[in-house]
Design a protein around this motif. Structure first.
Motif, mmCIF file in Angstrom:
data_model
loop_
_atom_site.group_PDB
_atom_site.id
_atom_site.type_symbol
_atom_site.label_atom_id
_atom_site.label_comp_id
_atom_site.label_asym_id
_atom_site.label_seq_id
_atom_site.Cartn_x
_atom_site.Cartn_y
_atom_site.Cartn_z
ATOM 1 N N GLY A 180 -32.729 -96.732 13.397
ATOM 2 C CA GLY A 180 -31.693 -97.731 13.561
ATOM 3 C C GLY A 180 -32.243 -99.142 13.473
ATOM 4 O O GLY A 180 -31.952 -99.973 14.321
ATOM 5 N N ARG A 181 -33.067 -99.397 12.454
ATOM 6 C CA ARG A 181 -33.659 -100.731 12.305
ATOM 7 C C ARG A 181 -33.110 -101.388 11.057
ATOM 8 O O ARG A 181 -33.029 -100.782 10.001
ATOM 9 N N GLU A 230 -52.880 -102.541 12.996
ATOM 10 C CA GLU A 230 -51.779 -103.146 13.757
ATOM 11 C C GLU A 230 -50.716 -103.726 12.812
ATOM 12 O O GLU A 230 -49.520 -103.614 13.063
ATOM 13 N N ALA A 231 -51.155 -104.308 11.703
ATOM 14 C CA ALA A 231 -50.216 -104.873 10.724
ATOM 15 C C ALA A 231 -49.336 -103.766 10.148
ATOM 16 O O ALA A 231 -48.117 -103.930 10.025
ATOM 17 N N ALA A 232 -49.970 -102.646 9.797
ATOM 18 C CA ALA A 232 -49.213 -101.516 9.238
ATOM 19 C C ALA A 232 -48.219 -100.983 10.268
ATOM 20 O O ALA A 232 -47.070 -100.683 9.937
ATOM 21 N N ARG A 233 -48.656 -100.887 11.535
ATOM 22 C CA ARG A 233 -47.769 -100.392 12.593
ATOM 23 C C ARG A 233 -46.562 -101.318 12.769
ATOM 24 O O ARG A 233 -45.418 -100.877 12.840
ATOM 25 N N LYS A 234 -46.824 -102.633 12.808
ATOM 26 C CA LYS A 234 -45.726 -103.599 12.985
ATOM 27 C C LYS A 234 -44.751 -103.538 11.803
ATOM 28 O O LYS A 234 -43.535 -103.579 11.994
ATOM 29 N N ALA A 235 -45.308 -103.454 10.600
ATOM 30 C CA ALA A 235 -44.451 -103.377 9.410
ATOM 31 C C ALA A 235 -43.628 -102.107 9.409
ATOM 32 O O ALA A 235 -42.448 -102.103 9.069
ATOM 33 N N ARG A 236 -44.241 -100.988 9.825
ATOM 34 C CA ARG A 236 -43.546 -99.699 9.880
ATOM 35 C C ARG A 236 -42.413 -99.762 10.904
ATOM 36 O O ARG A 236 -41.305 -99.322 10.649
ATOM 37 N N GLU A 237 -42.692 -100.339 12.078
ATOM 38 C CA GLU A 237 -41.678 -100.436 13.134
ATOM 39 C C GLU A 237 -40.495 -101.308 12.715
ATOM 40 O O GLU A 237 -39.381 -101.114 13.173
ATOM 41 N N SER A 238 -40.758 -102.272 11.846
ATOM 42 C CA SER A 238 -39.690 -103.165 11.386
ATOM 43 C C SER A 238 -38.931 -102.583 10.195
ATOM 44 O O SER A 238 -37.948 -103.162 9.740
ATOM 45 N N GLY A 239 -39.436 -101.453 9.669
ATOM 46 C CA GLY A 239 -38.765 -100.826 8.528
ATOM 47 C C GLY A 239 -39.156 -101.417 7.195
ATOM 48 O O GLY A 239 -38.434 -101.283 6.217
ATOM 49 N N TRP A 240 -40.309 -102.076 7.126
ATOM 50 C CA TRP A 240 -40.722 -102.734 5.891
ATOM 51 C C TRP A 240 -41.682 -101.890 5.066
ATOM 52 O O TRP A 240 -42.045 -102.282 3.950
ATOM 53 N N LEU A 241 -42.166 -100.769 5.602
ATOM 54 C CA LEU A 241 -43.067 -99.882 4.839
ATOM 55 C C LEU A 241 -42.315 -98.626 4.441
ATOM 56 O O LEU A 241 -41.475 -98.150 5.167
#
Length: 200
Positions: A85-86, A189-200
């Motif tokens: 739901g992002r 950490e960058a990959a995790r943040k991007a994944r959590e935001s739905g950008w990966l």
């Protein structure tokens, strides 16, 4: 009759979705797939009206399938049904041509209505996500996203360079830019943040 293909890697969920949709007037489930590649092949061979797909699946994601269908000029309309739901995911789904985006906890009637609306040429977006989609700006360029995605899978700089046809220095620059934009301490950490935001 609206012909539907379902793609979902959790067999129980796939069976439940199929059973629920089969009870709906005017809908016919003509195919089921448990991975993205199989979903794409079913869409190519059966040419259904609508593909209902999850995002995260083996071989190809639902977003990959939607993009491949769009690029090939397919008439199959795509509805994403997911737990994500992002608004970043919704934004990406719209960019690759999906016409619908619902959350898995939506009632079955809502999914059936969404399929009918999309089939008729409209859009069906989970109301709680629709507004935020336009604010979810992805700061990453397509290349930064590709490099970060490869890094997330554990690939080293050299391996990423070979895969993407870039020099190692260019890969380091893309990683550095992505890390900086996301305010992260490193590539993981960058990959995790991007994944959590739905950008990966």
């Amino acid at each position: 009759m609206i012909r539907v293909v379902l793609a979902e890697d959790q067999t129980l969920v796939l069976g439940a979705l199929s059973a629920l949709l089969s009870l709906e007037q005017g809908l016919s489930v003509v195919g089921q797939a448990t991975d993205g590649q199989a979903a794409l092949e079913l869409c190519q061979s059966l040419t259904p009206d609508v593909l209902v797909t999850d995002i995260e699946m083996p071989r190809l994601s639902g977003l990959d399938v939607a993009e491949k269908l769009r690029v090939s000029g397919s008439s199959v309309k795509v509805v994403i049904v997911t737990t994500f739901g992002r608004s970043g995911y919704l934004r990406r789904a719209l960019e690759v041509g999906a016409r619908g985006y619902l959350l898995k906890d939506a009632p079955a009637e809502q999914l059936a209505d969404a399929i009918r609306r999309v089939h008729a040429g409209g859009r069906a977006i989970a109301p709680e996500l629709a507004e935020g989609a336009w604010d979810a700006h992805n700061p990453l360029t397509e290349r930064e996203r590709q490099v970060l995605q490869a890094a997330e899978d554990g690939a080293g700089t050299g391996s990423i360079a070979v895969t993407l046809g870039l020099s190692e220095g260019t890969v380091r620059n893309y990683l550095s830019e992505a890390i900086s934009k996301l305010g992260a301490r490193g590539r993981v950490e960058a990959a995790r943040k991007a994944r959590e935001s739905g950008w990966l």
